[in-house]
Design a protein around this motif. Sequence first.
Motif, PDB file in Angstrom:
ATOM      1  N   PRO A 127       0.829  -1.210   0.000  1.00 57.34           N
ATOM      2  CA  PRO A 127       0.000   0.000   0.000  1.00 57.34           C
ATOM      3  C   PRO A 127       0.859   1.254   0.000  1.00 57.34           C
ATOM      4  O   PRO A 127       1.989   1.246   0.502  1.00 57.34           O
ATOM      5  N   PHE A 128       0.329   2.328  -0.543  1.00 60.85           N
ATOM      6  CA  PHE A 128       0.996   3.622  -0.458  1.00 60.85           C
ATOM      7  C   PHE A 128       0.641   4.297   0.865  1.00 60.85           C
ATOM      8  O   PHE A 128      -0.442   4.086   1.417  1.00 60.85           O
ATOM      9  N   VAL A 129       1.565   5.093   1.356  1.00 54.29           N
ATOM     10  CA  VAL A 129       1.323   5.912   2.550  1.00 54.29           C
ATOM     11  C   VAL A 129       1.656   7.357   2.203  1.00 54.29           C
ATOM     12  O   VAL A 129       2.338   7.636   1.215  1.00 54.29           O
ATOM     13  N   VAL A 130       1.155   8.259   3.034  1.00 50.79           N
ATOM     14  CA  VAL A 130       1.482   9.670   2.873  1.00 50.79           C
ATOM     15  C   VAL A 130       2.706   9.964   3.732  1.00 50.79           C
ATOM     16  O   VAL A 130       2.720   9.662   4.931  1.00 50.79           O
ATOM     17  N   SER A 163      -9.505   9.200  -7.828  1.00 53.24           N
ATOM     18  CA  SER A 163     -10.002   9.877  -6.627  1.00 53.24           C
ATOM     19  C   SER A 163     -10.511  11.283  -6.934  1.00 53.24           C
ATOM     20  O   SER A 163     -11.063  11.950  -6.037  1.00 53.24           O
ATOM     21  N   GLY A 164     -10.332  11.737  -8.169  1.00 54.23           N
ATOM     22  CA  GLY A 164     -10.782  13.066  -8.539  1.00 54.23           C
ATOM     23  C   GLY A 164      -9.939  14.173  -7.938  1.00 54.23           C
ATOM     24  O   GLY A 164     -10.449  15.268  -7.663  1.00 54.23           O
ATOM     25  N   VAL A 165      -8.660  13.893  -7.712  1.00 56.00           N
ATOM     26  CA  VAL A 165      -7.760  14.878  -7.109  1.00 56.00           C
ATOM     27  C   VAL A 165      -6.704  15.274  -8.140  1.00 56.00           C
ATOM     28  O   VAL A 165      -6.022  14.410  -8.694  1.00 56.00           O
ATOM     29  N   ALA A 166      -6.606  16.569  -8.395  1.00 53.16           N
ATOM     30  CA  ALA A 166      -5.608  17.073  -9.345  1.00 53.16           C
ATOM     31  C   ALA A 166      -4.439  17.667  -8.559  1.00 53.16           C
ATOM     32  O   ALA A 166      -4.590  18.716  -7.929  1.00 53.16           O
ATOM     33  N   LEU A 167      -3.316  16.979  -8.573  1.00 48.36           N
ATOM     34  CA  LEU A 167      -2.119  17.464  -7.893  1.00 48.36           C
ATOM     35  C   LEU A 167      -0.998  17.582  -8.902  1.00 48.36           C
ATOM     36  O   LEU A 167      -0.612  16.595  -9.525  1.00 48.36           O
ATOM     37  N   ARG A 171      -6.618   7.232   3.923  1.00 49.32           N
ATOM     38  CA  ARG A 171      -7.962   6.879   4.339  1.00 49.32           C
ATOM     39  C   ARG A 171      -8.725   6.263   3.166  1.00 49.32           C
ATOM     40  O   ARG A 171      -8.562   6.665   2.017  1.00 49.32           O
ATOM     41  N   GLY A 172      -9.503   5.250   3.453  1.00 50.94           N
ATOM     42  CA  GLY A 172     -10.316   4.634   2.413  1.00 50.94           C
ATOM     43  C   GLY A 172      -9.532   3.683   1.534  1.00 50.94           C
ATOM     44  O   GLY A 172      -8.577   3.042   1.964  1.00 50.94           O
TER      45      GLY A 172
END
Length: 300
Positions: A160-163, A208-212, A255-256
């Motif tokens: 899994p990825f983590v922040v 996830s609909g996140v633009a970074l 999360r999620g």
Amino acid sequence: MRYFIAVAEEGSITLAAQRRLFTSQPSLSRQLKDLEDEIGVDLILRSAKGVELTEAGTAFLKHARLALEHVETGVDAANRAAKPAKPTFAVGFLTGQEVDWLPETTRLLRDQLPNMEMTISSQYSPELAEALIRGKLDIAFLREERNTPELIYIPVTSEPFVVVMPSDHRLATNEDIDVHDLAGEVFIGASNIAYPMRVAIETYLEESGVALEPSHRIHNLTMAMSLIASTRGMALLPAYAKNFLPWSVTSRPLRGNQPTLELMIGYSRNNVSPLLKLFLSRLEGLAKQPQIRAALSRRT
């Protein structure tokens, strides 16, 4: 001859006895006298200041050195003939993964270890793939790299990825991180050198609909830690990155639904090593048995 060479190089019988030969001065003097008697000429001139080589000694020194080199070469050759070289099994690890997977690898080959030489190296995934192709490694724990048809990959585990963020970041007080909270933060992305990781991150963000838009791009974890600490940025990294965290950097789970990145065992299609064949036959014994068993069944 060895004693003579030591005296010639030190310029002193006393220093040669103490520094090089660990013998007494009288014993060394007797050895030199015996050598001169056998050859029939004086090799050194003794004085209060030390010793000097005679012309005969200078001529003899060159040949004495060559003779000793030949003797040492002969000894090495005899030892190799008496004890043939053990077969070598070269294993590479994506830097940081050896913490988890080296014990598993050695466990699979434990009964062979007395009769083989296992070499270990730690590199980044593209370098590992190149080493497999060139025959410098037998197996490697790495990512599935692009444009490597010479290699066969077997999934080992999904990470899994983590922040990952500065330890004193405001979000570090959370137990987990919503990916939407990364909006507006300095984001550190993966470069094309770390292509499998870049694809996994960008696919997850899109879903996830996140633009970074990354402010920086990294291609290894050491670089990531440095940039996170210096720019106070945030990154999504595979969980094994926790093996690298300095005190100034910390990690939190997402999360999620969490994105994952597969760790593979790779090897060359052209490698005919009996040790590789044996290792592959025992792969089901690795810790993540269900995944490996499924991968092996697909191969057969």
